[in-house]
Design an enzyme around this catalytic site. Structure first.
Site, mmCIF file in Angstrom:
data_model
loop_
_atom_site.group_PDB
_atom_site.id
_atom_site.type_symbol
_atom_site.label_atom_id
_atom_site.label_comp_id
_atom_site.label_asym_id
_atom_site.label_seq_id
_atom_site.Cartn_x
_atom_site.Cartn_y
_atom_site.Cartn_z
ATOM 1 N N CYS A 5 -2.563 -19.725 6.696
ATOM 2 C CA CYS A 5 -3.658 -19.149 7.436
ATOM 3 C C CYS A 5 -4.819 -18.365 6.550
ATOM 4 O O CYS A 5 -4.387 -17.988 5.485
ATOM 5 C CB CYS A 5 -3.305 -18.207 8.509
ATOM 6 S SG CYS A 5 -2.216 -18.565 9.684
ATOM 7 N N SER A 286 -6.667 -30.954 -5.604
ATOM 8 C CA SER A 286 -5.938 -29.828 -6.254
ATOM 9 C C SER A 286 -5.589 -29.992 -7.588
ATOM 10 O O SER A 286 -5.242 -29.210 -8.248
ATOM 11 C CB SER A 286 -4.657 -29.536 -5.239
ATOM 12 O OG SER A 286 -3.845 -30.734 -5.292
ATOM 13 N N CYS A 385 10.847 -22.002 1.359
ATOM 14 C CA CYS A 385 10.093 -20.898 1.461
ATOM 15 C C CYS A 385 10.134 -20.209 2.827
ATOM 16 O O CYS A 385 10.057 -20.720 4.109
ATOM 17 C CB CYS A 385 8.607 -21.102 1.133
ATOM 18 S SG CYS A 385 7.354 -19.639 1.273
HETATM 19 S S1 SF4 Z 1 9.162 -19.219 -2.094
HETATM 20 FE FE1 SF4 Z 1 7.631 -20.243 -3.259
HETATM 21 S S2 SF4 Z 1 5.787 -20.854 -1.742
HETATM 22 FE FE2 SF4 Z 1 7.016 -19.247 -0.912
HETATM 23 S S3 SF4 Z 1 6.236 -17.336 -1.507
HETATM 24 FE FE3 SF4 Z 1 7.751 -17.926 -3.121
HETATM 25 S S4 SF4 Z 1 6.591 -18.907 -4.607
HETATM 26 FE FE4 SF4 Z 1 5.261 -19.231 -2.823
#
Ligand code: SF4
Length: 473
Positions: A5, A286, A385
């Site tokens: 978001c 990107s 994640c």
């Molecule tokens: S697990 Fe990976 S994508 Fe999720 S907050 Fe941590 S670094 Fe970012």
């Protein structure tokens, strides 16, 4: 991979706050394309307009003109928790009378289910399936009198990632979780304060950058000015993927402009994974900066081998099977005249499920490329994640199931090189201990046991080593 978001808030008795929020959300569109919304208050009541679709599809002159008052908050959404339905759009207004707020959230709350049950038993009702409503009800349920203390009360209970803009009838609050997982910054327009997910939104509305909101900080903006309150933090965990992919390259996070950081990732990839080649390209948009960085370091020419249709947004018109089979071709078109017979280095930001990369490699081969050498700005993603990024389950992550040579074979490349964690940190140029790297290492910055248990039940990975490889703090 999707970020969840973009958020924005403004307190300004002098500006058309709804219009300002519209243009800020427009600049934050890359953070979420499913729905958009703006809420305002005139000090007596809240007004809200939100719907499914891109910011430019949701709002028109008519809807903006109905959103009046000196305070506004806005949101562009990609759903991670709570399905993509109109009922779940944000901002949401929660509570009654003087004990009500409007709220917009970027992140994901790890202990949302537990808190939901607790609040439900206390008699709080829920209209949506989002963790944002859990946060709002937690704030409202606080026995404290002052809004800052109510927010603090909630912060002490919440585990997870949350950058928030909250609006009461008289104040605007910007809140960042103690780990600082998602970005949040503050700026000023003609002396009035604005809060945004990324600095690129400030640039678009002509706001001056003031500061990044600190992990654990609550900023309160009202008629009496601006106050700041800082909660204790034990560990920082800024999401490293904001640098690799999510945030716009013209944004600044932790004092670093992302464009040169991405170029440095490409340069570091050239050091770690050199190859005899004729040309370098970055998968647009990107990985363009990283592609340029690789080419410069390797002393090779850079080319735009694939052109991206920049007007492909999220559409609710389902493609028919023939169009669907074209897959990535809807998004990218190769330039065979530039590529034919060439040994090509292709720099991309990440490989998650491994569903898109084979299509890109195939597209390039069909355009006559002789050799495809994939170079990836992220280390292999082996863990899911839980902090607001819709990545995949562990079972779906290709690097959790396959060795690097097997991933190379699966995507159909001649060679494959991932950037090392050390190389990534060096390219970003900030201390390693301020980052979350959990999707590479399994070392989560906060307990995620409940979430992991659920995931393990759904998708048990293949080996014992993989099952117990997840570390926690
Ligand atoms: S697990 Fe990976 S994508 Fe999720 S907050 Fe941590 S670094 Fe970012």
């Amino acid at each position: 991979m999707h970020e969840c978001c973009g958020i924005f808030g403004v307190y300004s008795p002098n500006e058309d706050v709804a219009r300002l929020t519209f243009f800020a959300l427009f600049a934050l569109q890359h953070r979420g394309q499913e729905s958009a919304g703006i809420a305002t208050t005139d000090g007596r009541k809240f007004q809200l307009f939100a719907d499914m679709g891109l910011v430019s599809q949701v709002f028109d002159e008519d809807s903006l003109s109905q959103l009046t008052g000196p305070i506004a908050i806005g949101h562009s959404r990609y759903s991670t928790r709570g399905s993509s339905r109109k009922i779940n759009v944000q901002p949401m207004i929660v509570g009654k009378g003087s004990n009500s707020i409007a709220i917009a959230h970027n992140g994901n709350i790890v202990n949302a289910e537990h808190l939901h049950e607790e609040l439900y038993e206390q008699g709080y009702s829920f209209r949506t399936s989002t963790d944002t409503e859990v946060i709002a009800n937690l704030i409202i349920s606080s026995p404290e009198r002052e809004w800052v203390d109510k927010i603090r009360y909630a912060m002490h209970r919440l585990q997870g990632a949350y950058s928030l803009v909250i609006m009461t009838k008289h104040n605007l609050f910007g809140v960042r979780d103690p780990w600082g997982v998602r970005p949040l910054c503050m700026g000023s327009v003609n002396g009035d304060r604005v809060i945004a997910s990324e600095t690129c939104a400030l640039d678009h509305i002509g706001a001056d950058f003031i500061k990044e909101i600190e992990p654990g900080e609550i900023v309160s903006i009202g008629a009496n000015g601006v106050d700041s309150y800082l909660e204790e933090t034990s560990r920082r965990a800024s999401c490293i993927f904001e640098y690799i992919y999510f945030a716009r390259p013209d944004s600044v996070i932790n004092g670093k402009l992302l464009y040169p950081a991405r170029q440095a990732m490409g340069a570091q990839l050239a050091v770690e994974h050199p190859v005899d080649a004729d040309l370098v390209m970055g998968v647009p948009d990107s990985a363009t900066a990283a592609g340029i960085g690789y080419a410069r370091e390797a002393n090779l020419p850079f080319c735009e081998g694939l052109l991206k249709n920049r007007y492909v947004g999220r559409t609710f018109i389902e493609p028919d099977q023939r169009i669907r089979d074209l897959g990535v071709k809807l998004k990218f078109n190769p330039l065979p005249q530039m590529l034919e017979g060439k040994r090509l280095v292709v720099v991309d930001d990440s490989i998650v499920r491994g569903t898109t990369t084979p299509k890109v490699v195939n597209l390039l081969r069909r355009a006559g490329v002789k050799e495809v050498h994939m170079r990836i700005c992220a280390p292999p993603i082996r863990y899911p994640c839980f902090f607001g990024v819709d990545m995949a389950t562990r079972q779906e992550l290709i690097a959790a199931r396959k060795s690097i040579p097997k991933v190379r074979d699966f995507i159909g490349a001649d060679s494959l090189g991932y950037l090392s964690i050390g190389g990534l940190i060096k390219a970003v140029g900030l201390p390693k201990d301020i980052f979350c790297l959990a999707c590479f290492t399994g070392d989560y910055p906060m307990p995620v046991q409940l979430e992991m248990d659920k995931l393990a039940l759904e998708t048990l990975p293949a080996t014992g080593e993989q099952r117990f490889g997840i570390k926690q703090r």
